[in-house]
Motif scaffolding. Structure first.
Motif, PDB file in Angstrom:
ATOM      1  N   LEU A   4       0.899  -1.154  -0.007  1.00 42.05           N
ATOM      2  CA  LEU A   4      -0.130  -0.062  -0.083  1.00 42.05           C
ATOM      3  C   LEU A   4       0.897   1.314  -0.182  1.00 42.05           C
ATOM      4  CD1 LEU A   4      -3.017  -0.262   0.175  1.00 42.05           C
ATOM      5  CD2 LEU A   4      -2.734   0.496   2.586  1.00 42.05           C
ATOM      6  N   LEU A   5       2.048   1.236   0.813  1.00 38.16           N
ATOM      7  CA  LEU A   5       2.753   2.271   1.096  1.00 38.16           C
ATOM      8  C   LEU A   5       3.673   2.543  -0.331  1.00 38.16           C
ATOM      9  CD1 LEU A   5       4.133   1.506   4.511  1.00 38.16           C
ATOM     10  CD2 LEU A   5       2.445   3.155   3.762  1.00 38.16           C
ATOM     11  N   MET A  10      -0.988   6.971  -1.539  1.00 38.35           N
ATOM     12  CA  MET A  10      -1.238   6.491  -0.562  1.00 38.35           C
ATOM     13  C   MET A  10      -0.105   7.291   0.704  1.00 38.35           C
ATOM     14  SD  MET A  10      -3.398   4.672   0.823  1.00 38.35           S
ATOM     15  CE  MET A  10      -3.946   4.304   2.566  1.00 38.35           C
ATOM     16  N   GLN A  11       1.085   7.303  -0.051  1.00 36.15           N
ATOM     17  CA  GLN A  11       2.078   7.850   0.920  1.00 36.15           C
ATOM     18  C   GLN A  11       1.698   9.518   1.138  1.00 36.15           C
ATOM     19  OE1 GLN A  11       5.613   8.009  -1.624  1.00 36.15           O
ATOM     20  NE2 GLN A  11       5.821   5.753  -1.104  1.00 36.15           N
ATOM     21  N   ARG A  12       1.110  10.138   0.119  1.00 36.02           N
ATOM     22  CA  ARG A  12       0.472  11.566   0.258  1.00 36.02           C
ATOM     23  C   ARG A  12      -0.556  11.633   1.257  1.00 36.02           C
ATOM     24  NH1 ARG A  12       0.928  12.118  -5.521  1.00 36.02           N
ATOM     25  NH2 ARG A  12      -1.201  11.972  -5.820  1.00 36.02           N
ATOM     26  N   SER A  13      -1.351  10.832   1.441  1.00 25.71           N
ATOM     27  CA  SER A  13      -2.541  10.732   2.014  1.00 25.71           C
ATOM     28  C   SER A  13      -2.087  10.751   3.573  1.00 25.71           C
ATOM     29  CB  SER A  13      -3.750  10.183   1.650  1.00 25.71           C
ATOM     30  OG  SER A  13      -3.119   9.106   0.786  1.00 25.71           O
ATOM     31  N   LEU A  14      -1.208   9.615   3.628  1.00 26.19           N
ATOM     32  CA  LEU A  14      -0.898   9.156   5.284  1.00 26.19           C
ATOM     33  C   LEU A  14      -0.009  10.198   5.528  1.00 26.19           C
ATOM     34  CD1 LEU A  14       0.144   5.579   4.671  1.00 26.19           C
ATOM     35  CD2 LEU A  14      -1.683   6.358   6.055  1.00 26.19           C
ATOM     36  N   GLY A 232      -4.351   5.722  11.208  1.00 26.78           N
ATOM     37  CA  GLY A 232      -4.916   4.756  11.518  1.00 26.78           C
ATOM     38  C   GLY A 232      -6.366   4.834  10.753  1.00 26.78           C
ATOM     39  N   GLY A 233      -7.072   5.904  10.609  1.00 31.05           N
ATOM     40  CA  GLY A 233      -8.249   6.162   9.928  1.00 31.05           C
ATOM     41  C   GLY A 233      -8.210   5.915   8.424  1.00 31.05           C
ATOM     42  N   VAL A 234      -7.041   6.526   8.015  1.00 30.46           N
ATOM     43  CA  VAL A 234      -6.677   6.270   6.397  1.00 30.46           C
ATOM     44  C   VAL A 234      -6.386   4.782   6.169  1.00 30.46           C
ATOM     45  CG1 VAL A 234      -5.190   6.954   4.689  1.00 30.46           C
ATOM     46  CG2 VAL A 234      -5.662   8.753   6.493  1.00 30.46           C
TER      47      VAL A 234
END
Lengths: 272, 262
Positions: A4-5, A10-14, A232-234
């Motif tokens: 995922l990472l 995904m990196q941006r949103s985390l 955690g929510g993401v």
């Protein structure tokens, strides 16, 4: 999960979620302690009205969101100072008036614009790298100012009159705090949305409030709780394919109720 | 005692808000090393006088000099020279703060912006706590302390400013009688040991009449100021208090005062 990472988005949103989580929860400590909860909510909606206007007139959303947010907190501050109106009444009026403006602006748009709704409900998975940069710069600015003026901000949160009497420029610090609240709301709009951002301000700080009697510890706990619930929510929202904003807020809420149940303060009270 | 100099000087000063006069034509000087008690019924302007001394209110007419500085120009570092104990009840008992964190706040105004409190400030705060006998409680939550202990902690916060003046607004209101006496003993000790100028505002004449050098009797204006024996005279007091006053043979004054927070 690890693969995922490797996705850019995904990196941006985390990263965006972690930044916003940390920022909201740290400012939240001052909001909760100084009793400015409603101000935060009102400002988020005002900033959203700025975004709606920006899309209507084809202007970049960030400057208008900042302008609307700042105007709202400053007007609120002046109204409170002059004592003409109770704070909750004046912010209640501004809160609904700016929301009405936002609905008006959206109504005036000729076409349906999904991006605007992203600011209302939050869409962290669609954060662009340009938006991430803005979030990063503003987060560093706000957190930096909080660290720089932390002793004054703590003091006015505890007792503003006492702070002023002992030589702290309390009034200027109060306006700084209001300004930082407005900037935090603007930064967080895209990630968690105008409706839910407020939860990110209140919940981690209130959770930390249950756990400690020390100001510094409260801030540290709030930052950890805020950042982990946002990240955690993401992850949960991706895993279960549910919207991100609610996933973050509901996770934080669950942690909050846990802290209420297991609060050392509360347990102490029952024992005593 | 060292050569005494003027700390606060009111000259024909009037305070209030537009349309409301809280204090009128006050002429009063407080000099260093004094223990001054300010008395008066509710709504007599005691708290206004307190705010004026702190430089939080400007005179509408007349002048107010605090230290060597006109009130309008009062700088923050001057304010730090006055340690202030606000009225009880303005404090949120559940505020998450430890005793030491509370007292450290006394250093913040002195330090000024952008400076972090260091070990020296911590030592000053610990010394202040030890002066009020609360050193052992330094890691306790403020909210877990009794009313009298909280007053001691707030006095320690004022002391941490290393002030020249201690300004106390109703320090004994709302705490039990034994604690009232121990708080007053503490204030007397600080006056003697640290040479602090004390300005104590109270509605409780009996409590302080035997301890102060000078009494100031307020009711919108200064009715009398001087030695307690000169101020506590039936003809002067009856003007201010009216029927709520009984003076017994031994010159003990009893004032019926049902309302707190004057």
């Amino acid at each position: 999960m690890l693969e995922l990472l490797s996705y850019d988005f995904m990196q941006r949103s985390l990263l965006a979620a972690a930044l916003v989580g940390a920022l909201c929860s740290v400012i939240g400590v001052f909001v909760v302690l100084r009793g400015l909860a409603f101000v935060g909510a009102g400002t988020a909606h005002a900033a959203f009205a700025g975004v709606a206007l920006a899309y209507l007139i084809g202007f970049p959303p960030l400057p208008l969101a900042i302008l609307f947010g700042l105007a709202t907190v400053w007007v609120t501050g002046v109204m409170e100072e002059q004592g003409r109106m109770k704070l909750d009444v004046s912010i209640g009026i501004l809160y609904t008036a700016t929301m009405a403006l936002a609905i008006l602006f959206i109504g005036l748009m000729k076409t349906y614009n999904a991006e605007v709704y992203g600011y209302l409900f939050g869409s962290v998975l669609s954060v662009t790298s340009e938006e991430l940069h803005i979030i990063l710069v503003l987060s560093v600015l706000v957190l930096g100012l909080i660290v720089l003026f932390s002793k004054e901000l703590y003091f006015i949160a505890f007792d503003q009159e006492m702070a002023e009497a002992s030589g702290v420029p309390a009034r200027r610090m109060y306006y700084l705090l209001l300004t930082l609240i407005a900037l935090t709301m603007v930064v967080s709009l895209k990630t968690v949305g105008a409706i839910l951002v407020f939860a990110m301000v209140l919940i981690p700080a209130s959770t930390a409030y249950q756990l400690t009697h020390s100001l510094r510890h409260m801030t540290a706990y709030a930052a950890v709780i805020g950042t982990t619930s946002a990240v955690g929510g993401v992850l949960l929202s991706y895993a279960w394919d549910v919207p991100t904003g609610p996933a973050i807020v509901l996770l934080a809420t669950a942690v909050f109720f846990g802290s209420v149940l297991f609060s050392p303060k509360r347990l102490r009270r029952i024992v005593a | 005692m060292a050569h005494s100099h003027s700390i606060v000087r009111f000259e024909h000063a009037t305070f209030g808000f537009p349309g409301v006069v809280a204090l009128q034509d006050v002429t009063l000087e407080i000099t260093s090393g004094e223990f001054v008690g300010v008395i008066g019924p509710n709504g007599s302007g005691k708290t206004t006088l307190c705010k004026a001394i702190l430089g939080l209110m400007r005179p509408l007419a007349g002048t107010l000099q605090i230290f060597d500085c006109a009130c309008e120009k009062l700088q923050c570092h001057h304010r730090a020279k006055i340690g202030y104990l606000p009225q009880k009840g303005t404090i949120d008992r559940n505020f998450p703060i430890t005793v030491l964190e509370t007292v450290m706040m006394g250093r913040y105004g002195v330090l000024g912006l952008l400076k972090r409190p260091g070990p020296a400030d911590r030592d000053i705060a610990l010394a202040a706590l030890s002066h009020v006998g609360m050193l052992d409680h330094r890691h306790d939550a403020l909210g877990h302390l009794s009313g009298g202990q909280q007053q001691r902690v707030f006095i320690a916060r004022a002391l941490a400013q290393q002030p020249q003046v201690l300004l106390l607004d109703e320090p004994t209101t709302g705490i039990d009688i034994v604690t009232q006496h121990s708080v007053l003993d503490l204030i007397k000790r600080l006056h003697q040991d640290l040479g602090l100028t004390i300005v104590l505002i109270t509605h409780d004449i009996n409590m302080i009449r035997l301890h102060v050098d000078r009494l100031v009797l307020l009711k919108t204006k200064v009715y009398a100021a001087g030695l307690p024996a000169d101020v506590l005279k039936p003809d002067i007091l009856s003007q201010v208090y009216g029927k709520d006053l009984i003076i017994t043979d031994k010159d003990v004054v009893i004032v019926e005062d049902y309302h707190y927070h004057g």
